[in-house]
Design a protein around this motif. Structure first.
Motif, short mmCIF file in Angstrom:
data_model
loop_
_atom_site.label_atom_id
_atom_site.label_comp_id
_atom_site.label_asym_id
_atom_site.label_seq_id
_atom_site.Cartn_x
_atom_site.Cartn_y
_atom_site.Cartn_z
N TYR A 19 0.17 -1.27 0.12
CA TYR A 19 0.01 -0.61 -0.44
C TYR A 19 1.12 1.35 0.13
O TYR A 19 0.81 1.86 -0.30
N HIS A 20 1.23 0.98 0.79
CA HIS A 20 2.76 2.42 1.19
C HIS A 20 3.54 3.20 -0.60
O HIS A 20 3.78 4.30 -1.28
N GLU A 21 3.45 1.46 -1.11
CA GLU A 21 4.31 1.70 -2.52
C GLU A 21 2.71 2.21 -3.37
O GLU A 21 3.23 3.07 -4.12
N ILE A 22 2.37 2.25 -3.05
CA ILE A 22 0.84 1.97 -4.92
C ILE A 22 0.96 3.98 -4.35
O ILE A 22 0.20 4.52 -5.12
N VAL A 23 0.26 4.03 -3.16
CA VAL A 23 -0.01 5.82 -2.86
C VAL A 23 0.84 6.84 -3.07
O VAL A 23 1.03 8.12 -2.57
N GLN A 24 2.39 6.34 -3.69
CA GLN A 24 3.78 6.79 -3.62
C GLN A 24 2.99 7.82 -4.51
O GLN A 24 2.74 7.66 -5.73
N GLY A 25 3.35 9.60 -4.36
CA GLY A 25 2.61 10.71 -4.64
C GLY A 25 1.21 10.97 -5.23
O GLY A 25 0.65 11.76 -5.59
N GLN A 26 0.14 10.04 -4.35
CA GLN A 26 -1.01 10.31 -4.59
C GLN A 26 -1.18 11.27 -3.60
O GLN A 26 -2.14 12.56 -4.29
N TRP A 27 -0.56 11.04 -2.52
CA TRP A 27 -0.68 11.91 -0.91
C TRP A 27 -0.54 13.48 -1.81
O TRP A 27 -1.04 14.48 -1.59
N ASP A 28 0.58 13.67 -2.35
CA ASP A 28 1.29 14.75 -2.65
C ASP A 28 0.14 15.49 -3.60
O ASP A 28 0.57 16.91 -3.76
N PHE A 29 -0.61 14.86 -4.55
CA PHE A 29 -0.87 15.37 -5.53
C PHE A 29 -1.98 15.64 -4.99
O PHE A 29 -2.31 16.94 -4.98
N PHE A 30 -3.39 15.11 -3.93
CA PHE A 30 -4.29 15.85 -3.07
C PHE A 30 -3.19 17.09 -2.12
O PHE A 30 -4.83 17.48 -1.68
N GLU A 31 -2.21 17.12 -2.08
CA GLU A 31 -1.78 18.34 -1.16
C GLU A 31 -1.70 19.60 -2.18
O GLU A 31 -1.79 20.73 -1.50
N SER A 32 -1.44 19.09 -3.49
CA SER A 32 -1.04 20.44 -3.99
C SER A 32 -2.83 21.04 -4.47
O SER A 32 -2.63 21.94 -5.34
N ILE A 33 -3.99 19.75 -4.25
CA ILE A 33 -4.55 20.55 -4.90
C ILE A 33 -5.88 21.23 -3.80
O ILE A 33 -5.10 20.88 -2.33
N ASP A 34 -7.37 22.13 -3.89
CA ASP A 34 -7.49 22.57 -2.26
C ASP A 34 -8.35 20.96 -1.75
O ASP A 34 -9.66 20.23 -1.71
N ALA A 35 -7.95 20.72 -0.85
CA ALA A 35 -8.31 19.40 0.15
C ALA A 35 -7.93 19.76 1.81
O ALA A 35 -7.32 20.72 1.92
N TRP A 36 -8.60 18.83 2.23
CA TRP A 36 -8.86 19.47 3.76
C TRP A 36 -8.42 17.85 4.41
O TRP A 36 -9.04 16.92 4.10
N ASN A 37 -7.61 17.66 5.00
CA ASN A 37 -7.26 16.36 5.70
C ASN A 37 -7.55 16.14 7.07
O ASN A 37 -7.13 17.58 8.51
N SER A 38 -8.62 15.47 7.68
CA SER A 38 -8.75 15.80 9.27
C SER A 38 -8.80 13.51 9.45
O SER A 38 -8.94 12.94 8.72
N ASP A 39 -8.84 13.64 11.07
CA ASP A 39 -8.48 12.95 11.32
C ASP A 39 -10.67 12.16 11.60
O ASP A 39 -10.76 13.25 11.29
N TRP A 40 -10.59 10.75 12.53
CA TRP A 40 -11.96 10.47 12.16
C TRP A 40 -12.60 11.01 13.01
O TRP A 40 -14.38 10.87 12.93
N LYS A 41 -12.10 12.08 14.42
CA LYS A 41 -13.29 12.92 14.95
C LYS A 41 -13.27 14.76 14.03
O LYS A 41 -11.74 15.38 14.76
N PHE A 42 -14.33 15.29 14.21
CA PHE A 42 -13.85 16.60 13.47
C PHE A 42 -15.82 17.14 13.81
O PHE A 42 -16.36 16.88 13.85
N ASP A 43 -15.80 18.20 14.29
CA ASP A 43 -16.80 19.64 14.50
C ASP A 43 -17.30 19.67 13.91
O ASP A 43 -16.35 19.66 12.64
#
Length: 363
Positions: free
Chosen positions: A258-282
């Motif tokens: 998995y960690h190799e499969i997603v190599q580059g995918q995280w970088d992509f999503f961080e380059s667009i307008d995205a929101w990284n949140s844990d499972w608990k948000f208000d």
């Protein structure tokens, strides 16, 4: 070879239904005479459909299987089988038959569906297990079948099959079963299509479309389209070119970890307008970050003491009025990576997700 015993009920061979003995028997023959274990992709089904032919006692004749049998309180696989037969009203295997070391085959089919409305709060997909045992009804020949079902993972296979419930496909007992039983008909059609089994004209098919995905070449343009859709077009063309080349290169490597499969995918999503949140948000966090993503204030009504995934229906309702939908990249971890898509683009995004192996979810 198959060796089965009589049961107490009538035959399962409705000529109009795909869930019938004639269909099950042909699938069994294909498994018995060909590949007895295979997986395949189907349109509209998460991950793969798994189809396996197992047998008592040989499929349990290994160290792990014997340990599971002992842990469940039985001496051998035949005793496990008799416990299952008792549950589905099939006569037991006798001591004499055990001494002959006869084999008793069964089919195990696994697939995922979207969760029920209630389960959607904590699950992205539901696993369904259908275990099919053949038998004889008012006949000396095999002419019938019985089924067990559960929607749990078989981490201890012996316990899993013992805990499975005897079912009547026409009488689901809860929403999960209703969902799984209905999809099971389509799954059987997909299995037949995968195995090139020609079904009788009398059967009322659950779907009139091709259920197997067409072979589509994944190119840089595929990734470019995906990037533009998940960013709602608000992305620099140079970034599109750079990220699509990087994602395609990684895709072609065919990684399995998995960690190799997603190599580059995280970088992509961080380059667009995205929101990284844990499972608990208000709610306040959701309003703030989604407003940032869509470039306008988003306020939505929700009941008091509502948090995290329970907010999704209220968020989606507010976004729908703007022609938008909240989606997430499947991190396979303890966090969400949210992005907002144009609602009309969601079906295509999900198709491209399947093609590119960049896993995204509707919420």
């Amino acid at each position: 070879m198959k060796d089965f015993f009589s049961n107490l009920f009538g035959r399962n061979n409705d000529p109009k239904s795909i869930v019938s003995f004639d269909v099950m028997d042909v699938i069994y023959s294909e498994l018995y005479n060909g590949n007895n274990n295979f997986e395949f992709k189907m349109k509209g089904v998460h991950d793969t459909v798994s189809v396996s032919l197992y047998s008592f006692p040989s499929s349990f004749d290994h160290d792990e299987g014997r340990a599971e049998i002992k842990k469940s309180g039985f001496k051998n696989a035949y005793e496990v089988l008799n416990e299952i037969y008792k549950k589905i009203n099939i006569g037991p295997v006798s001591e004499e038959q055990m001494l002959q070391e006869l084999e008793y085959d069964y089919i195990h089919i696994q697939f995922y569906t979207e969760p029920t409305a209630e389960a959607k709060k904590y699950l992205k997909h539901i696993l369904h297990n259908f275990v099919i045992f053949f038998c004889c009804t008012n006949s000396l020949e095999t002419n019938d079948f019985k089924m067990l079902y559960n929607n749990s993972y078989f981490l201890d296979y012996t316990k899993g099959i013992l805990d499975a419930e005897a079912i009547d496909i026409k009488e689901p007992k809860n929403d999960a079963q209703k969902l799984g039983f209905k999809e099971f008909e389509r799954i059987l059609q997909g299995i037949c299509q995968h195995l090139n089994i020609e079904l009788p004209e009398s059967i009322e098919l659950p779907s009139q479309e091709n259920l197997l995905p067409e072979e589509v070449e994944v190119t840089q343009e595929t990734f470019e389209e995906f990037i533009k859709l998940v960013s709602r077009g608000d992305v620099d063309e140079k970034l599109v070119q750079k990220q699509s080349k990087k994602l395609l290169k990684n895709f072609k490597k065919g990684h399995t970890e998995y960690h190799e499969i997603v190599q580059g995918q995280w970088d992509f999503f961080e380059s667009i307008d995205a929101w990284n949140s844990d499972w608990k948000f208000d709610p306040e966090d959701a309003e703030y970050f989604i407003s940032e993503m869509i470039g306008e204030d988003l306020n939505f009504d929700y009941p008091e003491e509502t948090y995290s995934h329970d907010l999704f229906p209220y968020i989606q309702s507010a976004l729908e009025k703007r022609g938008l939908e909240l989606m997430s990249y499947d991190t396979h971890g303890d966090n969400y990576l949210f992005f907002v898509a144009n609602k009309n683009d969601v079906p295509r995004i999900l198709q491209l997700s399947e093609l590119t192996k960049i896993e995204v979810d509707s919420l």
